[in-house]
Design a protein around this motif. Structure first.
Motif, PDB file in Angstrom:
ATOM      1  N   GLY A  24       0.783  -1.225   0.000  1.00  0.00           N
ATOM      2  CA  GLY A  24       0.000   0.000   0.000  1.00  0.00           C
ATOM      3  C   GLY A  24       0.816   1.276   0.000  1.00  0.00           C
ATOM      4  O   GLY A  24       0.249   2.373  -0.030  1.00  0.00           O
ATOM      5  N   ALA A  25       2.146   1.159   0.000  1.00  0.00           N
ATOM      6  CA  ALA A  25       2.982   2.366   0.035  1.00  0.00           C
ATOM      7  C   ALA A  25       3.061   3.052  -1.319  1.00  0.00           C
ATOM      8  O   ALA A  25       3.282   4.268  -1.392  1.00  0.00           O
ATOM      9  N   LEU A  26       2.896   2.296  -2.406  1.00  0.00           N
ATOM     10  CA  LEU A  26       2.998   2.855  -3.749  1.00  0.00           C
ATOM     11  C   LEU A  26       1.628   2.914  -4.403  1.00  0.00           C
ATOM     12  O   LEU A  26       0.926   1.899  -4.482  1.00  0.00           O
ATOM     13  N   LEU A  27       1.246   4.091  -4.873  1.00  0.00           N
ATOM     14  CA  LEU A  27      -0.010   4.278  -5.589  1.00  0.00           C
ATOM     15  C   LEU A  27       0.308   4.638  -7.030  1.00  0.00           C
ATOM     16  O   LEU A  27       1.005   5.630  -7.302  1.00  0.00           O
ATOM     17  N   SER A  28      -0.193   3.835  -7.956  1.00  0.00           N
ATOM     18  CA  SER A  28       0.081   4.080  -9.375  1.00  0.00           C
ATOM     19  C   SER A  28      -0.537   5.398  -9.831  1.00  0.00           C
ATOM     20  O   SER A  28      -1.586   5.826  -9.330  1.00  0.00           O
ATOM     21  N   THR A  29       0.121   6.049 -10.776  1.00  0.00           N
ATOM     22  CA  THR A  29      -0.387   7.280 -11.375  1.00  0.00           C
ATOM     23  C   THR A  29      -0.318   7.146 -12.891  1.00  0.00           C
ATOM     24  O   THR A  29       0.234   6.179 -13.426  1.00  0.00           O
ATOM     25  N   GLU A  30      -0.870   8.134 -13.589  1.00  0.00           N
ATOM     26  CA  GLU A  30      -0.824   8.120 -15.047  1.00  0.00           C
ATOM     27  C   GLU A  30       0.461   8.754 -15.588  1.00  0.00           C
ATOM     28  O   GLU A  30       0.699   8.738 -16.801  1.00  0.00           O
ATOM     29  N   ARG A  31       1.274   9.297 -14.710  1.00  0.00           N
ATOM     30  CA  ARG A  31       2.478   9.983 -15.162  1.00  0.00           C
ATOM     31  C   ARG A  31       3.541   8.968 -15.598  1.00  0.00           C
ATOM     32  O   ARG A  31       3.890   8.035 -14.866  1.00  0.00           O
ATOM     33  N   THR A  32       4.046   9.146 -16.802  1.00  0.00           N
ATOM     34  CA  THR A  32       5.157   8.341 -17.297  1.00  0.00           C
ATOM     35  C   THR A  32       6.155   9.255 -17.992  1.00  0.00           C
ATOM     36  O   THR A  32       5.784  10.273 -18.580  1.00  0.00           O
ATOM     37  N   THR A  33       7.415   8.903 -17.905  1.00  0.00           N
ATOM     38  CA  THR A  33       8.476   9.615 -18.615  1.00  0.00           C
ATOM     39  C   THR A  33       9.370   8.563 -19.264  1.00  0.00           C
ATOM     40  O   THR A  33       9.106   7.365 -19.156  1.00  0.00           O
ATOM     41  N   ARG A  34      10.425   9.018 -19.898  1.00  0.00           N
ATOM     42  CA  ARG A  34      11.353   8.073 -20.523  1.00  0.00           C
ATOM     43  C   ARG A  34      12.783   8.441 -20.167  1.00  0.00           C
ATOM     44  O   ARG A  34      13.223   9.560 -20.411  1.00  0.00           O
ATOM     45  N   HIS A  35      13.483   7.504 -19.569  1.00  0.00           N
ATOM     46  CA  HIS A  35      14.902   7.670 -19.277  1.00  0.00           C
ATOM     47  C   HIS A  35      15.692   7.352 -20.535  1.00  0.00           C
ATOM     48  O   HIS A  35      15.383   6.373 -21.214  1.00  0.00           O
ATOM     49  N   ARG A  36      16.689   8.169 -20.821  1.00  0.00           N
ATOM     50  CA  ARG A  36      17.357   8.015 -22.127  1.00  0.00           C
ATOM     51  C   ARG A  36      18.027   6.658 -22.315  1.00  0.00           C
ATOM     52  O   ARG A  36      18.115   6.155 -23.437  1.00  0.00           O
ATOM     53  N   GLU A  37      18.501   6.047 -21.226  1.00  0.00           N
ATOM     54  CA  GLU A  37      19.104   4.714 -21.345  1.00  0.00           C
ATOM     55  C   GLU A  37      18.211   3.602 -20.810  1.00  0.00           C
ATOM     56  O   GLU A  37      18.219   2.484 -21.345  1.00  0.00           O
ATOM     57  N   LEU A  38      17.435   3.880 -19.773  1.00  0.00           N
ATOM     58  CA  LEU A  38      16.720   2.817 -19.078  1.00  0.00           C
ATOM     59  C   LEU A  38      15.266   2.685 -19.494  1.00  0.00           C
ATOM     60  O   LEU A  38      14.551   1.821 -18.995  1.00  0.00           O
ATOM     61  N   GLY A  39      14.816   3.552 -20.416  1.00  0.00           N
ATOM     62  CA  GLY A  39      13.515   3.353 -21.022  1.00  0.00           C
ATOM     63  C   GLY A  39      12.338   3.932 -20.268  1.00  0.00           C
ATOM     64  O   GLY A  39      12.483   4.850 -19.444  1.00  0.00           O
ATOM     65  N   PRO A  40      11.098   3.414 -20.540  1.00  0.00           N
ATOM     66  CA  PRO A  40       9.878   3.957 -19.933  1.00  0.00           C
ATOM     67  C   PRO A  40       9.944   3.940 -18.410  1.00  0.00           C
ATOM     68  O   PRO A  40      10.416   2.962 -17.813  1.00  0.00           O
ATOM     69  N   THR A  41       9.463   5.021 -17.816  1.00  0.00           N
ATOM     70  CA  THR A  41       9.531   5.170 -16.361  1.00  0.00           C
ATOM     71  C   THR A  41       8.155   5.535 -15.824  1.00  0.00           C
ATOM     72  O   THR A  41       7.553   6.522 -16.258  1.00  0.00           O
ATOM     73  N   ALA A  42       7.654   4.715 -14.918  1.00  0.00           N
ATOM     74  CA  ALA A  42       6.363   4.968 -14.277  1.00  0.00           C
ATOM     75  C   ALA A  42       6.593   5.657 -12.943  1.00  0.00           C
ATOM     76  O   ALA A  42       7.528   5.323 -12.203  1.00  0.00           O
ATOM     77  N   TRP A  43       5.715   6.611 -12.622  1.00  0.00           N
ATOM     78  CA  TRP A  43       5.846   7.386 -11.391  1.00  0.00           C
ATOM     79  C   TRP A  43       4.732   7.022 -10.422  1.00  0.00           C
ATOM     80  O   TRP A  43       3.622   6.692 -10.839  1.00  0.00           O
ATOM     81  N   TYR A  44       5.054   7.126  -9.130  1.00  0.00           N
ATOM     82  CA  TYR A  44       4.123   6.717  -8.095  1.00  0.00           C
ATOM     83  C   TYR A  44       3.927   7.830  -7.064  1.00  0.00           C
ATOM     84  O   TYR A  44       4.835   8.635  -6.804  1.00  0.00           O
ATOM     85  N   THR A  45       2.741   7.827  -6.491  1.00  0.00           N
ATOM     86  CA  THR A  45       2.496   8.558  -5.257  1.00  0.00           C
ATOM     87  C   THR A  45       2.862   7.623  -4.109  1.00  0.00           C
ATOM     88  O   THR A  45       2.589   6.425  -4.158  1.00  0.00           O
ATOM     89  N   VAL A  46       3.524   8.167  -3.096  1.00  0.00           N
ATOM     90  CA  VAL A  46       3.896   7.362  -1.929  1.00  0.00           C
ATOM     91  C   VAL A  46       2.951   7.686  -0.784  1.00  0.00           C
ATOM     92  O   VAL A  46       2.666   8.859  -0.504  1.00  0.00           O
ATOM     93  N   ARG A  47       2.445   6.629  -0.132  1.00  0.00           N
ATOM     94  CA  ARG A  47       1.501   6.790   0.972  1.00  0.00           C
ATOM     95  C   ARG A  47       2.108   6.226   2.251  1.00  0.00           C
ATOM     96  O   ARG A  47       2.710   5.148   2.263  1.00  0.00           O
ATOM     97  N   GLY A  48       1.931   6.990   3.320  1.00  0.00           N
ATOM     98  CA  GLY A  48       2.295   6.530   4.653  1.00  0.00           C
ATOM     99  C   GLY A  48       1.240   7.032   5.619  1.00  0.00           C
ATOM    100  O   GLY A  48       1.030   8.237   5.726  1.00  0.00           O
ATOM    101  N   GLY A  49       0.527   6.135   6.269  1.00  0.00           N
ATOM    102  CA  GLY A  49      -0.569   6.548   7.125  1.00  0.00           C
ATOM    103  C   GLY A  49      -1.618   7.290   6.320  1.00  0.00           C
ATOM    104  O   GLY A  49      -2.115   6.798   5.305  1.00  0.00           O
ATOM    105  N   ASP A  50      -1.940   8.516   6.743  1.00  0.00           N
ATOM    106  CA  ASP A  50      -2.913   9.342   6.017  1.00  0.00           C
ATOM    107  C   ASP A  50      -2.237  10.357   5.101  1.00  0.00           C
ATOM    108  O   ASP A  50      -2.891  11.255   4.574  1.00  0.00           O
ATOM    109  N   THR A  51      -0.914  10.232   4.914  1.00  0.00           N
ATOM    110  CA  THR A  51      -0.157  11.201   4.128  1.00  0.00           C
ATOM    111  C   THR A  51       0.210  10.626   2.764  1.00  0.00           C
ATOM    112  O   THR A  51       0.607   9.460   2.660  1.00  0.00           O
ATOM    113  N   GLU A  52       0.060  11.442   1.724  1.00  0.00           N
ATOM    114  CA  GLU A  52       0.446  11.037   0.372  1.00  0.00           C
ATOM    115  C   GLU A  52       1.284  12.145  -0.272  1.00  0.00           C
ATOM    116  O   GLU A  52       1.008  13.326  -0.072  1.00  0.00           O
TER     117      GLU A  52
END
Length: 288
Positions: free
Chosen positions: A75-103
């Motif tokens: 439950g610490a990682l929440l998927s998002t629609e944000r994606t970028t591309r690293h020039r060597e390592l390829g597609p990169t997915a970004w996450y919201t991080v959750r701890g308790g009631d904080t995101e």
């Protein structure tokens, strides 16, 4: 700093060169196992805890720690629609991080389709350093960035004469300065306070933080800001320079045995901001 920062071997403006018949690519990435237990804390929760961390050394960046997804709290990682591309390592997915009631948005990322030459990053996630509360190796907090095993500091005594002048005024004269050799930097010379004309130093507001040396205070000389600095309470590993003063050779005249020092290319220091939730008193306690 270390392997890929400032003028290190993998940095964009390395001080040395690899002796190869063919030139290396302009960018070389290096990955290695950390071989230490590392933990990340967010909003009071441990969001990651692993003995299988991989460090990525990328030109112009501090080392980045990648944790296996299996060692991230549920439950610490929440998927998002944000994606970028690293020039060597390829597609990169970004996450919201959750701890308790904080995101916190954009606080973690994962390379979802790493190329064959970078398979060690498959199924791993990195956390934005300053978005987390803190990172630890075992029970000790690690400041600034993941520890770089290739960063080294050596301090040596010398009997060479170092003189600092502001016009006709002698700001410092010492025959026993200390010289600090730090990975990726030219030597820096530190003068004992007893050899400095204290009246020439005008304290200025603003401090910077070095993950390896501690908090730096700055001084103006003759109206020139940032002409000198001092680590008043340097970390135990470099405590020999505590209270000494170092001078910026592009802002005041600094001579060593009569030869003027110049700021070498690539030696402008990029200051490091404070980690989240880190205050001056905690840094001072780290030097005790």
């Amino acid at each position: 700093m270390g392997l890929a920062w400032q003028q290190g071997p993998l940095a964009a403006h390395a001080a040395g060169r690899f002796l190869t018949p063919e030139p290396l690519p302009q960018r070389v990435l290096f990955a290695e196992p950390l071989r230490r237990r590392m933990r990340a804390r967010f909003a009071g929760d441990w969001v990651a805890d692993s003995e299988d961390v991989v460090l990525l050394h990328e030109p112009g960046r501090y080392p980045v720690a990648y944790f296996p997804l299996k060692d991230v709290a549920d439950g610490a990682l929440l998927s998002t629609e944000r994606t970028t591309r690293h020039r060597e390592l390829g597609p990169t997915a970004w996450y919201t991080v959750r701890g308790g009631d904080t995101e916190t948005e954009r606080a973690a990322w994962r390379h979802t389709e790493p190329p064959d030459f970078a398979r060690e990053f498959e199924g791993r996630v990195a956390f934005a350093w300053r978005a987390m509360d803190a990172f630890y190796e075992e029970d000790d907090r690690i400041l600034g960035h993941a520890a770089d095993a290739y960063h080294r500091i050596d301090i040596r005594s010398t009997s060479r004469e170092l003189v600092v002048r502001d016009g006709d005024r002698v700001v410092a004269r010492s025959q026993h300065p200390l010289v600090l050799y730090e990975s990726g930097f030219a030597p820096r010379w530190y003068v004992p306070r007893a050899d400095v004309d204290e009246g020439a130093l005008q304290p200025v507001e603003g401090r910077t933080f070095c993950p390896y040396k501690g908090l730096a205070d700055y001084f103006a000389i003759g109206g020139t800001p940032g002409a000198a600095w001092s680590y008043e309470d340097a970390y135990p590993e470099v405590e020999r320079v505590s209270g000494h003063v170092s001078f910026e050779p592009d802002k005041v005249e600094v001579t060593l045995d009569g030869e003027r020092l110049r700021l070498e290319p690539g030696q402008n220091v990029i200051s490091h901001g404070m980690d989240r939730g880190l205050d001056v008193e905690e840094l001072r306690r780290a030097t005790a």
